[in-house]
Design a protein around this motif. Structure first.
Motif, mmCIF file in Angstrom:
data_model
loop_
_atom_site.group_PDB
_atom_site.id
_atom_site.type_symbol
_atom_site.label_atom_id
_atom_site.label_comp_id
_atom_site.label_asym_id
_atom_site.label_seq_id
_atom_site.Cartn_x
_atom_site.Cartn_y
_atom_site.Cartn_z
ATOM 1 N N SER A 168 -8.265 -6.555 8.466
ATOM 2 C CA SER A 168 -7.329 -5.517 8.903
ATOM 3 C C SER A 168 -5.913 -6.074 9.047
ATOM 4 O O SER A 168 -4.931 -5.367 8.809
ATOM 5 N N HIS A 169 -5.786 -7.341 9.422
ATOM 6 C CA HIS A 169 -4.482 -8.002 9.492
ATOM 7 C C HIS A 169 -3.938 -8.261 8.089
ATOM 8 O O HIS A 169 -2.795 -7.908 7.767
ATOM 9 N N LEU A 170 -4.767 -8.858 7.231
ATOM 10 C CA LEU A 170 -4.316 -9.223 5.889
ATOM 11 C C LEU A 170 -3.953 -7.988 5.064
ATOM 12 O O LEU A 170 -2.983 -8.012 4.294
ATOM 13 N N ALA A 171 -4.711 -6.902 5.230
ATOM 14 C CA ALA A 171 -4.426 -5.684 4.463
ATOM 15 C C ALA A 171 -3.081 -5.091 4.851
ATOM 16 O O ALA A 171 -2.287 -4.679 3.988
ATOM 17 N N MET A 172 -2.775 -5.052 6.152
ATOM 18 C CA MET A 172 -1.487 -4.510 6.588
ATOM 19 C C MET A 172 -0.335 -5.450 6.216
ATOM 20 O O MET A 172 0.762 -4.990 5.862
ATOM 21 N N ALA A 173 -0.575 -6.762 6.282
ATOM 22 C CA ALA A 173 0.450 -7.714 5.862
ATOM 23 C C ALA A 173 0.763 -7.542 4.378
ATOM 24 O O ALA A 173 1.929 -7.610 3.954
ATOM 25 N N ALA A 174 -0.286 -7.294 3.586
ATOM 26 C CA ALA A 174 -0.086 -7.050 2.157
ATOM 27 C C ALA A 174 0.654 -5.744 1.925
ATOM 28 O O ALA A 174 1.518 -5.647 1.043
ATOM 29 N N LEU A 175 0.331 -4.718 2.721
ATOM 30 C CA LEU A 175 1.033 -3.433 2.610
ATOM 31 C C LEU A 175 2.526 -3.603 2.895
ATOM 32 O O LEU A 175 3.372 -3.082 2.156
ATOM 33 N N ALA A 176 2.847 -4.344 3.942
ATOM 34 C CA ALA A 176 4.256 -4.569 4.295
ATOM 35 C C ALA A 176 4.976 -5.326 3.181
ATOM 36 O O ALA A 176 6.101 -4.973 2.792
ATOM 37 N N ALA A 177 4.336 -6.360 2.652
ATOM 38 C CA ALA A 177 4.971 -7.167 1.606
ATOM 39 C C ALA A 177 5.148 -6.370 0.324
ATOM 40 O O ALA A 177 6.214 -6.412 -0.312
ATOM 41 N N THR A 178 4.106 -5.637 -0.056
ATOM 42 C CA THR A 178 4.152 -4.872 -1.304
ATOM 43 C C THR A 178 5.185 -3.754 -1.248
ATOM 44 O O THR A 178 5.860 -3.464 -2.249
ATOM 45 N N SER A 179 5.336 -3.140 -0.081
ATOM 46 C CA SER A 179 6.262 -2.005 0.051
ATOM 47 C C SER A 179 7.655 -2.428 0.513
ATOM 48 O O SER A 179 8.553 -1.582 0.620
ATOM 49 N N GLY A 180 7.826 -3.721 0.805
ATOM 50 C CA GLY A 180 9.127 -4.208 1.249
ATOM 51 C C GLY A 180 9.526 -3.685 2.611
ATOM 52 O O GLY A 180 10.694 -3.394 2.862
ATOM 53 N N THR A 181 8.542 -3.564 3.511
ATOM 54 C CA THR A 181 8.819 -3.055 4.855
ATOM 55 C C THR A 181 8.548 -4.136 5.896
ATOM 56 O O THR A 181 7.874 -5.128 5.625
ATOM 57 N N ASP A 182 9.054 -3.916 7.087
ATOM 58 C CA ASP A 182 8.902 -4.868 8.188
ATOM 59 C C ASP A 182 8.155 -4.178 9.329
ATOM 60 O O ASP A 182 8.700 -3.281 9.979
ATOM 61 N N ILE A 183 6.899 -4.587 9.554
ATOM 62 C CA ILE A 183 6.067 -3.976 10.596
ATOM 63 C C ILE A 183 5.568 -5.095 11.502
ATOM 64 O O ILE A 183 5.128 -6.140 11.030
ATOM 65 N N VAL A 184 5.613 -4.891 12.789
ATOM 66 C CA VAL A 184 5.217 -5.918 13.748
ATOM 67 C C VAL A 184 3.704 -5.912 13.936
ATOM 68 O O VAL A 184 3.095 -4.866 14.174
ATOM 69 N N HIS A 185 3.113 -7.088 13.856
ATOM 70 C CA HIS A 185 1.659 -7.238 14.007
ATOM 71 C C HIS A 185 1.287 -7.457 15.466
ATOM 72 O O HIS A 185 1.850 -8.311 16.146
ATOM 73 N N VAL A 186 0.297 -6.669 15.939
ATOM 74 C CA VAL A 186 -0.240 -6.841 17.287
ATOM 75 C C VAL A 186 -1.750 -7.059 17.151
ATOM 76 O O VAL A 186 -2.490 -6.117 16.848
#
Length: 328
Positions: A168-186
């Motif tokens: 669940s962490h890696l998938a969201m990190a990949a989503l942020a990188a692929t879409s060029g967005t900055d989302i904070v991980h908790v």
């Protein structure tokens, strides 16, 4: 001298025949005592539920008790190490997920086991889609809307995961990188905690197993935007994939599969796997899995190996790009 040599050769042949006969007898009489299934996560986890379903189903067919043992900790490493180090006698099997077999080999500088060498892959039993969900308070009806919001306010939104290095962490990190967005991980410890964080407004989104979120989606407390699978899920056919929504390359299927200590007699592995596959074809079991938002798979060992390798290739760049690691 020739007679002694002949007698020696005959003794060797008789010894070999005795060994073969003993092996055949073992294969014919297996199983003759209790079988255990090790689970590297706690009671109530998805692998634990599958293990207990399997034990209840195949025990009567094999004619021996099948018991489940939980050995949780270290992201699944403790229980997976126990599987790898167990006696390969046909009386210990394990069920695990992608992390301990793939991502953990990169996340941890040293593991007490090597999946490819210490374990025999038997079959992927079942899978469930991971779902991108958001809080209804977030004005996003689709992935496009979500990405627009994230780009408009970089760093202002949080996502929850089931722990550092989890799928669940890696998938969201990949989503942020692929879409060029900055989302904070908790990070949290369980999917239930992540769902609670989204409902309370502590975080606003996450990519989580369907079983963890679909009840809240049905009640309107969460909004599902897409599934992180290669193709649309048969159990959630109305949800588009992330790829259909314009975000490519993110597949985070929450699968689980059976393994055995390397060197386990093939006859035992084959019979155990055969019983698991038959269970997964049982209409009553298929119906039960559907209620859990799971689909039966019943893969071959080679197919399971290919899935593990694919996960390793998929998540290694994400782990390295985000400098995610654990110190032993």
């Amino acid at each position: 001298m020739k007679l002694l040599k002949l007698l020696g050769a005959a003794a060797i042949c008789l010894s070999s025949l005795g060994t073969v006969s003993a092996q055949a007898a073992d294969a014919d009489t297996w199983p003759s005592r209790t079988i255990r299934i090790l689970v590297p996560f706690g009671p109530g986890s998805t692998p634990d539920t599958m293990a207990r379903m399997t034990a209840d189903y195949i025990g009567p067919k094999l004619g021996v008790p099948v018991v489940v043992e939980n050995k949780a900790g270290a992201g699944g490493n403790i229980g997976t190490a126990a599987m790898a180090k167990a006696a390969p006698d046909g009386y210990t099997f394990g069920i695990t997920i992608s992390g301990p077999l793939a991502a953990n080999t990169v996340l941890f500088p040293k593991l007490p086991y090597q999946p490819a060498k210490d374990l025999d892959f038997l079959t992927i039993a079942a899978t469930q889609p991971s779902v991108l969900v958001v809080a209804p308070s977030l004005d996003a009806q689709g992935v496009d809307d979500l990405l627009k919001a994230l780009r408009a306010r970089p760093g202002d939104y949080n996502y929850g995961s089931m722990g550092v290095g989890s799928i669940s962490h890696l998938a969201m990190a990949a989503l942020a990188a692929t879409s060029g967005t900055d989302i904070v991980h908790v990070p949290y410890s369980t999917s239930a905690q992540v769902v609670t964080s989204i409902l309370s407004g502590e975080t606003q989104m996450g990519i989580l197993p369907a079983a963890a979120v679909m009840e809240q989606v049905a009640s309107g407390k969460l909004r599902a935007l897409a599934v992180a699978t290669a193709k649309r899920s048969a159990i959630l056919p109305k949800l588009p994939t992330l790829a259909e929504s314009g975000v490519q390359g993110i597949e985070a299927d929450a699968w689980m599969g059976f393994v055995a200590p390397h060197g386990t007699p093939k006859a035992a592995e084959d019979r155990f796997t055969q019983e698991v596959v038959q269970m997964l074809k049982d209409p009553a079991v298929v119906k039960q899995l559907a209620k859990l938002h799971e689909e039966p798979v019943a893969s071959t060992p080679a197919e399971m190996q290919a899935v593990v390798q694919g996960d390793l290739e998929r998540w290694t760049p994400v782990i390295k790009a985000n400098n995610i690691r654990f110190d032993n």
